[in-house]
Design a protein around this motif. Structure first.
Motif, PDB file in Angstrom:
ATOM      1  N   GLY A  84      -7.336  16.888   2.949  1.00  0.00           N
ATOM      2  CA  GLY A  84      -6.174  16.738   3.677  1.00  0.00           C
ATOM      3  C   GLY A  84      -6.332  15.312   4.229  1.00  0.00           C
ATOM      4  N   LYS A  85      -7.177  14.747   3.894  1.00  0.00           N
ATOM      5  CA  LYS A  85      -7.386  13.395   4.553  1.00  0.00           C
ATOM      6  C   LYS A  85      -6.524  12.284   3.831  1.00  0.00           C
ATOM      7  N   LYS A  86      -5.982  11.298   4.745  1.00  0.00           N
ATOM      8  CA  LYS A  86      -4.910  10.297   4.292  1.00  0.00           C
ATOM      9  C   LYS A  86      -5.532   8.994   4.116  1.00  0.00           C
ATOM     10  N   GLN A  87      -5.356   8.376   3.066  1.00  0.00           N
ATOM     11  CA  GLN A  87      -5.955   6.971   2.812  1.00  0.00           C
ATOM     12  C   GLN A  87      -4.877   6.093   2.173  1.00  0.00           C
ATOM     13  N   ASN A  88      -5.097   4.729   2.677  1.00  0.00           N
ATOM     14  CA  ASN A  88      -4.169   3.820   2.055  1.00  0.00           C
ATOM     15  C   ASN A  88      -4.674   3.355   0.601  1.00  0.00           C
ATOM     16  N   HIS A  89      -3.812   3.496  -0.483  1.00  0.00           N
ATOM     17  CA  HIS A  89      -4.142   3.153  -1.684  1.00  0.00           C
ATOM     18  C   HIS A  89      -3.420   1.746  -2.095  1.00  0.00           C
ATOM     19  N   SER A 124       0.768  -1.165  -0.007  1.00  0.00           N
ATOM     20  CA  SER A 124       0.152   0.126  -0.116  1.00  0.00           C
ATOM     21  C   SER A 124       0.828   1.284   0.071  1.00  0.00           C
ATOM     22  N   THR A 125       0.242   2.378  -0.664  1.00  0.00           N
ATOM     23  CA  THR A 125       0.856   3.644  -0.505  1.00  0.00           C
ATOM     24  C   THR A 125       0.052   4.607   0.099  1.00  0.00           C
ATOM     25  N   VAL A 126       0.444   5.546   1.230  1.00  0.00           N
ATOM     26  CA  VAL A 126      -0.451   6.515   1.568  1.00  0.00           C
ATOM     27  C   VAL A 126      -0.750   7.796   0.728  1.00  0.00           C
ATOM     28  N   LEU A 127      -1.978   8.020   0.338  1.00  0.00           N
ATOM     29  CA  LEU A 127      -2.273   9.042  -0.486  1.00  0.00           C
ATOM     30  C   LEU A 127      -2.959   9.852   0.343  1.00  0.00           C
ATOM     31  N   GLU A 128      -2.861  11.338  -0.035  1.00  0.00           N
ATOM     32  CA  GLU A 128      -3.327  12.549   0.952  1.00  0.00           C
ATOM     33  C   GLU A 128      -4.486  13.167  -0.114  1.00  0.00           C
ATOM     34  N   ASP A 129      -5.667  13.301   0.113  1.00  0.00           N
ATOM     35  CA  ASP A 129      -6.398  14.257  -0.731  1.00  0.00           C
ATOM     36  C   ASP A 129      -6.161  15.543  -0.442  1.00  0.00           C
TER      37      ASP A 129
END
Length: 140
Positions: free
Chosen positions: A13-18, A4-9
């Protein structure tokens, strides 16, 4: 295993795992030696690995840059190891729906088929082009 890679909107500003790729390996037992060999073979040294606090993962830190252990709870199941649990439950449901008697001898083949399809879920219209490129680059 799930990569997984952490992505930030940008807007929220919310972080999600892609999630990108998965790998599933049938192990004979949950002993540290077998798990360490599997990790050494399949994970690059520069990676960060998140696991639960099983004693089987003690030697993983020798093979990776950072090893983070979290005690299993409903929160870690829903957040940290969420996609691993989702992939496992989807694999179980897929196998129960498609196969009626799974022999241990063929379990790795069934898992390989499931993971192959799962890892190509976003290829869509690019699938044919990727197939052509793979054939061209592997042909001598």
């Amino acid at each position: 295993m799930a990569e997984s890679t952490v992505l930030e909107d940008i807007e929220t500003g919310k972080k999600q795992n892609h999630l990108r790729y998965f790998k599933a390996v049938v192990l004979e037992d949950h002993k540290a030696e077998g798990i360490s060999q599997m990790v050494k073979k399949n994970i690059q040294e520069s990676n960060i690995v998140l696991t639960d606090k099983s004693t089987s993962y003690v030697d993983i830190s020798d093979f990776v840059q950072i090893h983070i252990c979290e005690k299993s709870s409903s929160e870690t199941t829903k957040e940290t190891l969420k996609w691993v649990h989702i992939a496992i439950s989807n694999a179980k449901r897929n196998m129960l729906g498609n196969y009626h008697k799974i022999k241990r001898k063929y379990l790795q083949a069934y898992l390989d088929e499931f993971i192959y399809k799962l890892n190509r879920r976003y290829f869509g219209e690019k699938l044919f082009d990727r197939l052509i490129i793979a054939n061209i680059t592997t042909y001598d």
